[in-house]
Design a protein around this motif. Structure first.
Motif, PDB file in Angstrom:
ATOM      1  N   TRP A   1       0.761  -1.130  -0.051  1.00 32.76           N
ATOM      2  CA  TRP A   1       0.096   0.051  -0.056  1.00 32.76           C
ATOM      3  C   TRP A   1       0.828   1.199   0.107  1.00 32.76           C
ATOM      4  CZ3 TRP A   1      -1.579  -4.223   3.079  1.00 32.76           C
ATOM      5  CH2 TRP A   1      -2.520  -4.892   2.697  1.00 32.76           C
ATOM      6  N   GLY A   2       2.143   1.298  -0.271  1.00 34.03           N
ATOM      7  CA  GLY A   2       2.975   2.234  -0.374  1.00 34.03           C
ATOM      8  C   GLY A   2       3.076   3.308   1.060  1.00 34.03           C
ATOM      9  N   LEU A   3       3.110   2.404   2.144  1.00 30.12           N
ATOM     10  CA  LEU A   3       3.152   3.159   3.497  1.00 30.12           C
ATOM     11  C   LEU A   3       4.657   3.841   3.539  1.00 30.12           C
ATOM     12  CD1 LEU A   3       1.545   0.739   5.835  1.00 30.12           C
ATOM     13  CD2 LEU A   3       0.402   2.500   4.799  1.00 30.12           C
ATOM     14  N   ASN A   4       5.402   3.537   2.830  1.00 29.01           N
ATOM     15  CA  ASN A   4       6.933   4.229   3.278  1.00 29.01           C
ATOM     16  C   ASN A   4       7.579   4.599   1.933  1.00 29.01           C
ATOM     17  OD1 ASN A   4       6.942   3.417   6.028  1.00 29.01           O
ATOM     18  ND2 ASN A   4       7.480   1.292   5.367  1.00 29.01           N
ATOM     19  N   LYS A   5       6.708   5.347   1.197  1.00 26.22           N
ATOM     20  CA  LYS A   5       7.261   5.937  -0.241  1.00 26.22           C
ATOM     21  C   LYS A   5       8.318   7.185   0.385  1.00 26.22           C
ATOM     22  CE  LYS A   5       3.062   5.272  -2.859  1.00 26.22           C
ATOM     23  NZ  LYS A   5       1.879   5.758  -3.870  1.00 26.22           N
ATOM     24  N   HIS A   6       7.941   7.784   1.493  1.00 26.51           N
ATOM     25  CA  HIS A   6       8.866   8.925   1.686  1.00 26.51           C
ATOM     26  C   HIS A   6      10.274   8.244   2.104  1.00 26.51           C
ATOM     27  CE1 HIS A   6       7.211   7.222   5.539  1.00 26.51           C
ATOM     28  NE2 HIS A   6       8.259   7.922   6.203  1.00 26.51           N
ATOM     29  N   LEU A   7      10.421   7.043   2.492  1.00 26.98           N
ATOM     30  CA  LEU A   7      12.067   6.419   2.576  1.00 26.98           C
ATOM     31  C   LEU A   7      12.729   6.048   1.538  1.00 26.98           C
ATOM     32  CD1 LEU A   7      10.921   4.442   5.632  1.00 26.98           C
ATOM     33  CD2 LEU A   7      11.924   6.623   5.803  1.00 26.98           C
ATOM     34  N   LYS A   8      12.356   6.211   0.305  1.00 26.31           N
ATOM     35  CA  LYS A   8      12.987   5.928  -0.814  1.00 26.31           C
ATOM     36  C   LYS A   8      13.859   7.095  -1.171  1.00 26.31           C
ATOM     37  CE  LYS A   8       9.506   2.956  -2.780  1.00 26.31           C
ATOM     38  NZ  LYS A   8       8.406   2.898  -4.018  1.00 26.31           N
ATOM     39  N   ILE A   9      15.077   6.756  -0.560  1.00 27.62           N
ATOM     40  CA  ILE A   9      15.975   8.088  -0.546  1.00 27.62           C
ATOM     41  C   ILE A   9      17.302   7.410  -1.552  1.00 27.62           C
ATOM     42  CG2 ILE A   9      17.672   9.443   0.660  1.00 27.62           C
ATOM     43  CD1 ILE A   9      15.682   9.245   3.170  1.00 27.62           C
ATOM     44  N   GLU A  10      17.639   8.475  -2.177  1.00 34.57           N
ATOM     45  CA  GLU A  10      18.987   7.907  -2.866  1.00 34.57           C
ATOM     46  C   GLU A  10      19.974   8.674  -2.760  1.00 34.57           C
ATOM     47  OE1 GLU A  10      17.875   7.867  -7.305  1.00 34.57           O
ATOM     48  OE2 GLU A  10      16.324   6.499  -6.987  1.00 34.57           O
ATOM     49  N   PHE A  11      21.148   8.549  -3.104  1.00 34.36           N
ATOM     50  CA  PHE A  11      22.342   9.182  -2.923  1.00 34.36           C
ATOM     51  C   PHE A  11      22.337  10.628  -3.375  1.00 34.36           C
ATOM     52  CE2 PHE A  11      26.891  10.695  -4.251  1.00 34.36           C
ATOM     53  CZ  PHE A  11      27.298  10.813  -3.030  1.00 34.36           C
ATOM     54  N   SER A  12      21.591  11.153  -4.454  1.00 36.03           N
ATOM     55  CA  SER A  12      21.390  12.052  -5.034  1.00 36.03           C
ATOM     56  C   SER A  12      20.062  13.262  -4.192  1.00 36.03           C
ATOM     57  CB  SER A  12      21.124  12.260  -6.480  1.00 36.03           C
ATOM     58  OG  SER A  12      19.949  11.631  -6.640  1.00 36.03           O
ATOM     59  N   ASP A  13      19.613  12.543  -3.576  1.00 31.40           N
ATOM     60  CA  ASP A  13      18.635  13.213  -2.768  1.00 31.40           C
ATOM     61  C   ASP A  13      19.176  13.524  -1.421  1.00 31.40           C
ATOM     62  OD1 ASP A  13      16.526  12.409  -4.180  1.00 31.40           O
ATOM     63  OD2 ASP A  13      16.005  10.396  -3.328  1.00 31.40           O
ATOM     64  N   VAL A  14      20.579  13.255  -0.864  1.00 29.87           N
ATOM     65  CA  VAL A  14      21.179  13.451  -0.007  1.00 29.87           C
ATOM     66  C   VAL A  14      22.382  14.349  -0.244  1.00 29.87           C
ATOM     67  CG1 VAL A  14      22.455  12.979   2.178  1.00 29.87           C
ATOM     68  CG2 VAL A  14      20.372  11.750   1.324  1.00 29.87           C
ATOM     69  N   LEU A  15      23.134  14.070  -1.135  1.00 29.76           N
ATOM     70  CA  LEU A  15      24.354  14.724  -1.318  1.00 29.76           C
ATOM     71  C   LEU A  15      24.179  15.320  -2.859  1.00 29.76           C
ATOM     72  CD1 LEU A  15      26.743  12.467   0.457  1.00 29.76           C
ATOM     73  CD2 LEU A  15      26.008  14.558   1.198  1.00 29.76           C
ATOM     74  N   ALA A  16      24.913  16.503  -2.964  1.00 29.79           N
ATOM     75  CA  ALA A  16      24.729  16.813  -4.454  1.00 29.79           C
ATOM     76  C   ALA A  16      25.938  17.953  -4.432  1.00 29.79           C
ATOM     77  CB  ALA A  16      23.419  17.384  -4.779  1.00 29.79           C
ATOM     78  N   GLU A  17      26.723  18.277  -5.614  1.00 30.48           N
ATOM     79  CA  GLU A  17      27.836  18.922  -5.487  1.00 30.48           C
ATOM     80  C   GLU A  17      27.506  20.260  -6.742  1.00 30.48           C
ATOM     81  OE1 GLU A  17      31.942  17.025  -4.788  1.00 30.48           O
ATOM     82  OE2 GLU A  17      31.102  16.678  -6.743  1.00 30.48           O
ATOM     83  N   PRO A  18      27.200  21.539  -6.539  1.00 29.05           N
ATOM     84  CA  PRO A  18      27.039  22.190  -7.484  1.00 29.05           C
ATOM     85  C   PRO A  18      27.950  22.335  -8.736  1.00 29.05           C
ATOM     86  CG  PRO A  18      27.948  23.347  -5.669  1.00 29.05           C
ATOM     87  CD  PRO A  18      27.803  22.058  -5.068  1.00 29.05           C
ATOM     88  N   ALA A  19      27.737  22.889  -9.722  1.00 28.41           N
ATOM     89  CA  ALA A  19      28.490  22.953 -10.850  1.00 28.41           C
ATOM     90  C   ALA A  19      29.624  23.562 -10.558  1.00 28.41           C
ATOM     91  CB  ALA A  19      27.629  23.511 -11.966  1.00 28.41           C
ATOM     92  N   SER A  20      29.750  24.740  -9.761  1.00 27.02           N
ATOM     93  CA  SER A  20      31.018  25.276  -9.590  1.00 27.02           C
ATOM     94  C   SER A  20      31.970  24.595  -8.957  1.00 27.02           C
ATOM     95  CB  SER A  20      30.612  26.504  -8.953  1.00 27.02           C
ATOM     96  OG  SER A  20      30.394  26.309  -7.661  1.00 27.02           O
TER      97      SER A  20
END
Length: 166
Positions: A47-66
């Motif tokens: 029933w998709g109770l934990n859709k909010h827990l589908k976390i990927e690396f890019s959801d947590v860490l990201a480097e700007p283009a600069s």
């Protein structure tokens, strides 16, 4: 998840003569439940109770283009994140899943018992006594509250508020 370009493909050539057909093991008998046992292909969150827990690396860490770190640092950071997330979850669930599931089962059993033996009988008693209480409450409202509210409304009906800009 990591992108597929970092995965390494390993081809294994097996001769069909050397491969023994493995018979699937029979499912364990259902214990303590009327539902069938889970197989690996079944969804554990239908029933998709934990859709909010589908976390990927890019959801947590990201480097700007600069500012960019080296590609290897970025790749190994992603692998480290995914590995730590996966194995951390597995270790914590190995330690906590069974006790917490027993605790939740006891809690729901307690709630069901309280609902069946305390809440519903009280509600049924209130429903049987409610007509008497309703007539008593209507009398109190008609005798005390209605005249008071009517007199306050008549007193306040003569008050006018005017807004003006000066």
């Amino acid at each position: 998840m990591m992108s597929d370009k970092y995965l390494v493909e390993c081809n294994i050539d097996d001769d069909e003569d050397d491969v023994k057909k493995i018979q699937p093991s029979p499912p364990p008998p259902p214990q303590f439940s009327s539902t069938s046992s889970l197989t690996p292909c079944e969804s554990r969150d239908p029933w998709g109770l934990n859709k909010h827990l589908k976390i990927e690396f890019s959801d947590v860490l990201a480097e700007p283009a600069s500012t960019h770190s080296s590609d290897r640092v970025w790749v190994y950071s992603g692998i480290g994140f995914e590995s730590a997330r996966l194995w951390g979850y597995r270790c914590v669930t190995a330690l906590c899943a069974v006790p917490l599931s027993c605790l939740c089962g006891c809690l729901f059993a307690l709630l069901a018992c309280m609902h069946i033996w305390c809440v519903m009988p009280c509600i049924q008693v209130f429903h049987s006594c409610l007509p008497c209480v309703r007539s008593l409450w209507m009398s109190v409202v008609n005798i005390f509250i209605t005249p008071f509210c009517t007199s306050v409304a008549r007193c306040c009906s003569g008050v006018y508020v005017v807004f003006s800009k000066e």
